[in-house]
Scaffold this motif. Sequence first.
Motif, PDB file in Angstrom:
ATOM      1  N   CYS A   1       5.788   9.179  -9.505  1.00  8.21           N
ATOM      2  CA  CYS A   1       5.873   8.003  -8.634  1.00  8.21           C
ATOM      3  C   CYS A   1       5.696   8.383  -7.166  1.00  8.21           C
ATOM      4  N   ARG A   2       6.340   9.455  -6.771  1.00 11.14           N
ATOM      5  CA  ARG A   2       6.241   9.880  -5.367  1.00 11.14           C
ATOM      6  C   ARG A   2       4.840  10.376  -5.030  1.00 11.14           C
ATOM      7  N   ALA A   3       4.241  11.141  -5.948  1.00 11.61           N
ATOM      8  CA  ALA A   3       2.909  11.680  -5.697  1.00 11.61           C
ATOM      9  C   ALA A   3       1.882  10.565  -5.536  1.00 11.61           C
ATOM     10  N   ARG A   4       2.076   9.490  -6.274  1.00 11.26           N
ATOM     11  CA  ARG A   4       1.140   8.363  -6.217  1.00 11.26           C
ATOM     12  C   ARG A   4       1.596   7.277  -5.258  1.00 11.26           C
ATOM     13  N   ARG A   5       2.739   7.504  -4.628  1.00  7.90           N
ATOM     14  CA  ARG A   5       3.323   6.526  -3.696  1.00  7.90           C
ATOM     15  C   ARG A   5       3.523   5.164  -4.345  1.00  7.90           C
ATOM     16  N   LEU A   6       4.057   5.206  -5.566  1.00  6.87           N
ATOM     17  CA  LEU A   6       4.307   3.981  -6.316  1.00  6.87           C
ATOM     18  C   LEU A   6       5.720   3.474  -6.057  1.00  6.87           C
ATOM     19  N   LYS A   7       5.852   2.170  -6.006  1.00  9.27           N
ATOM     20  CA  LYS A   7       7.168   1.546  -5.872  1.00  9.27           C
ATOM     21  C   LYS A   7       7.629   1.109  -7.253  1.00  9.27           C
ATOM     22  N   LEU A   8       8.914   1.284  -7.522  1.00 12.23           N
ATOM     23  CA  LEU A   8       9.455   0.901  -8.822  1.00 12.23           C
ATOM     24  C   LEU A   8       9.233  -0.576  -9.112  1.00 12.23           C
ATOM     25  N   ALA A   9       9.363  -1.410  -8.104  1.00 11.52           N
ATOM     26  CA  ALA A   9       9.164  -2.849  -8.306  1.00 11.52           C
ATOM     27  C   ALA A   9       7.740  -3.142  -8.772  1.00 11.52           C
ATOM     28  N   ASP A  10       6.761  -2.418  -8.227  1.00  7.46           N
ATOM     29  CA  ASP A  10       5.364  -2.613  -8.634  1.00  7.46           C
ATOM     30  C   ASP A  10       5.153  -2.170 -10.081  1.00  7.46           C
ATOM     31  N   ILE A  11       5.778  -1.061 -10.474  1.00  2.00           N
ATOM     32  CA  ILE A  11       5.666  -0.573 -11.839  1.00  2.00           C
ATOM     33  C   ILE A  11       6.286  -1.591 -12.802  1.00  2.00           C
ATOM     34  N   CYS A  12       7.447  -2.103 -12.442  1.00  2.00           N
ATOM     35  CA  CYS A  12       8.129  -3.093 -13.285  1.00  2.00           C
ATOM     36  C   CYS A  12       7.240  -4.299 -13.548  1.00  2.00           C
ATOM     37  N   ARG A  13       6.667  -4.839 -12.489  1.00  3.65           N
ATOM     38  CA  ARG A  13       5.810  -6.021 -12.625  1.00  3.65           C
ATOM     39  C   ARG A  13       4.578  -5.715 -13.473  1.00  3.65           C
ATOM     40  N   ALA A  14       3.898  -4.634 -13.166  1.00  4.07           N
ATOM     41  CA  ALA A  14       2.635  -4.318 -13.848  1.00  4.07           C
ATOM     42  C   ALA A  14       2.842  -3.899 -15.306  1.00  4.07           C
ATOM     43  N   ALA A  15       3.923  -3.159 -15.572  1.00  2.17           N
ATOM     44  CA  ALA A  15       4.151  -2.638 -16.926  1.00  2.17           C
ATOM     45  C   ALA A  15       5.035  -3.544 -17.768  1.00  2.17           C
TER      46      ALA A  15
END
Length: 91
Positions: free
Chosen positions: A19-33
Amino acid sequence: MSQTGRQTSPAGPACRTECRARRLKLADICRAAGIARTTLDRYYHDQVKSIDREVLGRLCQYLRVKPGGLLVVVEQGDLFTTPALPGEKSP
């Protein structure tokens, strides 16, 4: 857990690293996945008691990694041996 005292465990550090390497936010992952935030938080902070294959699959699909990229085998030691009390001989 297997007979050898090893357990497959979600690798919170691996998930955090991805997540950090890709600069992903947990909220974005939750919505998309389609994963609940509380569930993802447990995986992210390595607090999962059992692995939900559907959640793991969604997370792997979103991150485009194989399950082996997020799971590690953790040595559990001998869970059935109790330590000797002070003054007692060890078995």
